[in-house]
Design a protein around this motif. Structure first.
Motif, short mmCIF file in Angstrom:
data_model
loop_
_atom_site.label_atom_id
_atom_site.label_comp_id
_atom_site.label_asym_id
_atom_site.label_seq_id
_atom_site.Cartn_x
_atom_site.Cartn_y
_atom_site.Cartn_z
N PRO A 210 -0.69 2.55 -7.17
CA PRO A 210 -1.32 3.07 -5.94
C PRO A 210 -0.03 3.21 -5.07
O PRO A 210 1.04 2.46 -5.26
N PRO A 440 -9.34 0.70 -10.74
CA PRO A 440 -8.96 1.85 -9.90
C PRO A 440 -8.00 2.78 -10.44
O PRO A 440 -6.96 2.28 -11.27
N TYR A 442 -5.37 6.24 -9.71
CA TYR A 442 -4.47 6.88 -8.54
C TYR A 442 -3.72 8.11 -9.35
O TYR A 442 -3.53 8.13 -10.56
N CYS A 448 -5.62 7.05 -4.00
CA CYS A 448 -6.89 6.78 -4.86
C CYS A 448 -7.77 7.81 -5.30
O CYS A 448 -8.19 8.48 -4.28
N ASP A 451 -11.95 4.35 -7.14
CA ASP A 451 -11.92 3.11 -6.53
C ASP A 451 -12.47 1.94 -7.56
O ASP A 451 -12.06 0.83 -7.24
N LYS A 453 -15.22 0.62 -8.12
CA LYS A 453 -16.36 0.02 -7.91
C LYS A 453 -17.84 0.72 -8.28
O LYS A 453 -18.15 1.65 -7.57
N PRO A 594 -11.18 -3.64 -0.45
CA PRO A 594 -10.25 -2.69 -0.77
C PRO A 594 -9.80 -2.42 -2.09
O PRO A 594 -9.75 -3.40 -2.83
N HIS A 595 -9.61 -1.41 -2.53
CA HIS A 595 -9.41 -1.17 -3.97
C HIS A 595 -7.96 -1.53 -4.42
O HIS A 595 -7.80 -1.89 -5.70
N GLU A 596 -7.05 -1.64 -3.41
CA GLU A 596 -5.80 -2.31 -3.92
C GLU A 596 -5.86 -3.45 -4.45
O GLU A 596 -5.03 -4.05 -5.44
N ASN A 599 -7.14 -3.76 -7.91
CA ASN A 599 -6.06 -3.27 -8.82
C ASN A 599 -5.23 -4.51 -9.00
O ASN A 599 -4.67 -4.69 -10.34
#
Length: 658
Positions: A210, A440, A442, A448, A451, A453, A594-596, A599
């Motif tokens: 990311p 996720p 990127y 992104c 994500d 999810k 948050p997707h970060e 990850n």
């Protein structure tokens, strides 16, 4: 006209600021009128009218005299040659069309000795082409600093080849959006021993880390108030330093018994000591009679003695008798405050003992096999690297309670604490949720694209009320949590929710690859070859398979590893009050997650597998910190982690010996 006459005709009034003085000095010169030849104002008013050039006003006269310019004779510098002045800009010849100049915006070249040329910005250094500015059509060879298309540049912007620091499409660079680079959104260089790149043989080799959209400010400096409060502020001077101060006083003051004015301040300023220290040393030497009386009187072993800490005595105490500082102080016969100071001095440490599941030798073998299967086969010969895990979906169940027994909140002195009530603290309302998460994805720029999810689904059912109450009528549909979740319910949720969500949200670029759904070994979970799940998974030409994680290994599932604790902390901040609000707040937390962070949990999963390989399948290991947030801020967060080849060889040898 004489001064003694009473006639005032022809006299000038006194100038500004000279009232009361004799007016005779301001009479007009012989042959001039009262107005004067120049007609200028007196002293102090020269700025009111345009004065002729090179004239000055003389006090005592009514006119101006031409001022003579003083002639300055130049001084000849003996032994030095006078530098030649450059010609005026108008007389300078214009640069040639192919000549590099400070303002030549034509074609330029570095000459025969260099490898630099430019089309329309003519600025380059001859020789090795150390500095080159080029635009479209620029070709710079061996440049140290280039703009444009460059080759062998140390610092290049644009399409560059072999750049050590490049921005843009560059090849072989050390830092940037490049191919075969060391840092950046890249795929690392792997070799099979013959100089061939094997990174393209990895699964999902085109995935990237990311990007850092927002750079956080550096953390504030933490100030230890205890250290500042307990620091030693008084400075002690040795005997040599005191005698040096006393000798300086004698040199400036003499042998008198009284110190002269300014001596104390000058000695304190020059030697950088307080004045009271200078005065005290002077008094000490004057009363003692000689310089030998000036000395440091503090003894070497004076002051309060530090209470020693015996680490061997602490190790002899059973661990169950030193769970608190109070218990440890009683066992060591020391005060609690003394132990607390030794704890801050890091003489001993506080440790949180985590309860982990017990594993059998067969579980250890399965854990090692799982970790070794997650290594890229192409990297085993050189530098073993873990798979990215983009094609694995982790599923598991989690209870979400309406509230906790205790909640911490900060209030002002005028606020009242929140009032929370429940009928039974032992039976707080709760709902079980099924979660499905994957890693996720990127693009090359770090944006992104997926994500990860998949979804969260509650185990609830709608039932009709059997009795009437003050809150609803009989027969009203109500949301109730499922009291029992069995294998049939797990199969239903897989077929009804999980598989359709995967097919709907999965990236199209990875549509035809194999997807694995990893679950734990709970009895309520379906088998890997369940016919209903398998038939539903292959619909639409999808290749979705069910797999089990190693038994008694919650650290092999990213949900138990960190996602459940993270999403629960977000959910508890919303304070739901009913069962319906529990479902709503969990969905809100999923959207806000948050997707970060998700990850980073997958990187923690790889870090756990690396520790398991190192400890040969044991569940007791210390997980080292990776500082993933700092690496993400710097743009250095890796996609895959590496493991030492010696640890992999030792793990394989351990499995073969079993």
């Amino acid at each position: 006209m004489e001064l003694g006459q009473s006639n005032n005709q022809g006299r000038r009034p006194p100038p500004l600021g000279l009232v009361g003085r004799s007016r005779g000095g301001f009479l007009p010169r012989p042959g001039e009128t009262a107005q004067g030849a120049s007609g200028l104002p007196p002293l102090g008013l020269t700025g009111r009218a345009a004065a002729p050039a090179q004239q000055s006003f003389v006090i005592g006269q009514s006119g101006f005299e031409p001022k003579r310019r003083e002639t300055v004779v130049p001084v000849r510098r003996v032994g030095l040659t006078r530098p030649r002045r450059p010609p005026p800009a108008a007389q300078r010849p214009p640069p040639a069309a192919d000549e590099s100049g400070p303002s030549n915006w034509g074609n330029s070249s570095a000459g025969t000795g260099g490898g630099s040329s430019s089309n329309y910005v003519g600025f380059s250094l001859a020789g090795l082409g150390g500095l080159g500015f080029g635009g479209v059509g620029t070709d710079t060879t061996g440049s140290a600093f280039t703009f444009g298309n460059s080759s062998g540049a140390t610092f290049g912007f644009g399409n560059s080849s072999g750049a050590a620091f490049g921005f843009g499409n560059s090849s072989g660079s050390t830092f940037g959006n490049t191919t075969n680079s060391t840092f950046g959104n890249t795929s690392s260089m792997f070799s099979d021993g013959g100089g061939h790149d094997v990174s393209n043989l990895f699964e999902n080799a085109d995935e990237h880390a990311p990007s850092q959209g927002h750079v956080q400010a550096p953390p504030r400096r933490v100030i230890d108030l205890n250290a500042w409060a307990n620091r030693q502020t008084r400075e002690y001077y040795s005997t040599e330093m005191k005698r040096h101060i006393y000798a300086t006083i004698l040199m400036r003051n003499g042998t008198g018994h009284r110190m002269k004015h300014g001596v104390s301040a000058s000695v304190a300023r020059d030697l950088e000591v307080p004045r009271r220290v200078v005065g005290r040393i002077w008094t000490m030497g004057r009363l003692g009679g000689t310089i030998n009386a000036v000395k440091f009187k503090r003894k070497g072993n004076s002051g309060r003695k530090k209470i020693p800490f015996d680490a061997a005595a602490m190790e002899a105490i059973p661990p169950t008798e030193r769970t608190t500082l109070e218990a440890l102080s009683e066992a060591l016969n020391m005060k609690k405050s003394t132990l607390h100071r030794r704890l801050k001095e890091k003489k001993f440490r506080r440790c949180s003992s985590e309860l982990k599941p017990s594993i059998t030798p067969e579980n250890i073998k399965q854990r090692l096999e799982y970790c070794l299967r997650n290594l890229e086969p192409a990297s085993l010969a050189v530098e073993p690297t873990f798979k990215a895990g983009f094609n694995v979906v982790h599923i598991d169940e989690k209870w979400f309670h309406r509230t906790q027994k205790t909640e911490n909140v900060y209030l002002t002195n005028t606020e009242e604490p929140p009032k929370r009530e429940t009928k039974n603290k032992g039976h707080i309302q709760k709902i079980m949720f099924l979660s499905a998460m994957t890693r996720p994805r990127y693009d090359r720029d770090g944006n992104c694209t997926f994500d990860g999810k998949i979804g969260v689904w509650p185990y609830v059912e709608w039932v009709q009320a059997q009795k009437r109450s003050k809150n609803r009528l009989r027969g009203t549909w109500e949301l109730k949590p499922m009291n029992h979740v069995g294998k049939a319910d797990s199969r239903e949720y897989l077929v009804k929710y999980v598989l359709p969500a995967i097919k709907n949200k999965w990236p199209l670029c990875d549509r035809w690859n194999t997807i694995y759904i990893q679950q734990d070994n709970a009895k309520t979970h379906v088998a890997c070859d369940d016919p209903i799940v398998v038939s539903e998974a292959v619909k639409g030409n999808w290749d979705i398979r069910m797999v089990f994680q190693p038994p008694n290994s919650p650290d092999m599932n990213i949900l138990d590893l960190g996602w459940f604790a993270s999403i629960q902390s977000m959910f508890q901040k919303k304070f739901p009050k009913t069962l319906k609000e529990i479902v709503e707040k969990v969905d809100e937390s999923l959207v806000e997650y948050p997707h970060e962070k998700l990850n980073r949990i997958f990187l923690t999963h790889q870090n756990c597998m690396r520790a398991i390989i190192k400890h040969k399948g044991s569940i007791h290991y210390d997980l080292p910190h990776m500082k993933k947030k700092a690496l993400e801020r710097q743009g250095l967060l890796p996609v895959r982690l590496k493991v030492d080849k010696d640890f992999v060889d030792a793990a394989v040898e351990f499995l073969n010996s079993q």
